[in-house]
Write an enzyme that holds these catalytic residues in place. Sequence first.
Site, short mmCIF file in Angstrom:
data_model
loop_
_atom_site.label_atom_id
_atom_site.label_comp_id
_atom_site.label_asym_id
_atom_site.label_seq_id
_atom_site.Cartn_x
_atom_site.Cartn_y
_atom_site.Cartn_z
N LYS A 297 7.65 3.82 11.52
CA LYS A 297 8.08 4.03 12.91
C LYS A 297 8.13 2.63 13.54
O LYS A 297 7.09 2.00 13.74
CB LYS A 297 7.04 4.94 13.58
N VAL B 165 12.25 4.11 20.91
CA VAL B 165 13.02 3.67 22.07
C VAL B 165 13.05 2.14 22.13
O VAL B 165 14.10 1.53 22.33
CB VAL B 165 12.43 4.27 23.37
N LYS C 166 7.08 11.51 28.19
CA LYS C 166 6.46 12.69 27.59
C LYS C 166 5.21 13.08 28.37
O LYS C 166 4.40 12.23 28.74
CB LYS C 166 6.13 12.42 26.14
N GLU D 163 18.42 7.05 18.82
CA GLU D 163 17.26 6.59 18.03
C GLU D 163 17.03 7.47 16.81
O GLU D 163 17.59 8.56 16.68
CB GLU D 163 16.01 6.59 18.92
N1 PSU Z 1 11.08 11.37 22.49
C1 PSU Z 1 11.05 12.54 21.81
N2 PSU Z 1 10.44 12.57 20.62
C2 PSU Z 1 9.94 11.43 20.04
C3 PSU Z 1 10.00 10.19 20.74
C4 PSU Z 1 10.57 10.24 21.97
O1 PSU Z 1 11.55 13.55 22.30
O2 PSU Z 1 9.48 11.48 18.91
C5 PSU Z 1 9.52 8.89 20.11
C6 PSU Z 1 10.42 7.79 20.64
O3 PSU Z 1 10.98 7.12 19.54
C7 PSU Z 1 9.51 6.90 21.45
C8 PSU Z 1 8.24 7.05 20.66
O4 PSU Z 1 9.98 5.60 21.54
O5 PSU Z 1 8.19 8.46 20.41
C9 PSU Z 1 7.06 6.52 21.43
O6 PSU Z 1 5.99 6.29 20.55
P1 PSU Z 1 4.69 5.46 21.06
O7 PSU Z 1 4.09 6.33 22.11
O8 PSU Z 1 3.84 5.34 19.82
O9 PSU Z 1 5.19 4.14 21.54
#
Ligand code: PSU
Length: 304
Positions: free
Chosen positions: A86, A106, A159, A25
Amino acid sequence: MNERFVLGEDVARALATGRPVVALETTVVTHGLPHPAGVEAALALEAEVTRAGAVPATIGVFGGAERVGITRAELEALAAEPGVSKLNLSNFAAVLAAGAAGSTTVAATMFAAHQAGIGVFATGGIGGVHRDSQTSGDVSADLTALSRIPVAVVCAGAKAILDLPRTVEMLETLGVPVYGLGTAELPAFYRRESGLPVDRRFDTIESLAAAVRTHFALGMGTGVLIANPIPEADAMPLPIYERALAEALAAATAEGVRGRAVTPFLLARMNAITGGESVRVNLALLRNNARVAAELARALVRGE
Ligand code: PSU
Ligand code: MN
């Protein structure tokens, strides 16, 4: 395939000859890590995939096309692009149609990888159910993508800034298997343990590949989440982790950060609070995931 979809040369050749390919990604490059650590990370991940015997396919959107397998120059240009979007599933088409630049989360990476015929993808940690979801309604489109795109996503869990118990429940509701590699617990990104169980533990790549292959062969239709914990030596020490997490979450609430800005904000705060330790940990787990994804892609090719 049309002009809106462009395969890089190496990726096209690898797919045509049945070689293992791993999707990567770019939101982690543009929004997840500080500049220029993001570009360095992306190049390190490509090198890790190559070293482990697979072909990397880093994905991005620019110039009116969805590009699977971008060059180093294209990666650098994407990372340097001011205001790069994004991309998840909801804003993907509009950014593409406008000819604007977008990095893939993702969710968006799963979408593009599947279109290209790539079944394995390595990331850091997936998005999930946010801790304030009952009031904000914030649930990552990564879960939506996992529920309907048959790609295996290798990650270090979700996360830790998220509500992990609710994220696990949601994955089960959506029919997304969570497989632990060398662990029976979902890792919490910066650390190996969360106290939450995975659906099944695997201790070899071969046994993991057999389950992934069966999941796809059955036509379950969903993705598979492969939880690969950060190596113990690279994990964030518990006291630093707990303090940084609490401070970052409090700052997000105090500043009223919302929507797509939440995850990048929390990651940046973790970096500032830990004096760079969170970025070091993030890079270590990303590399570890890239290597395992390459091994899985190779095992899947061997088994066909
Ligand atoms: N994992 C990481 N760092 C990131 C992300 C994932 O170590 O920056 C990113 C990925 O692209 C994931 C996104 O899909 O954060 C999720 O964002 P949101 O919570 O807004 O869906
Ligand atoms: Mn969100």
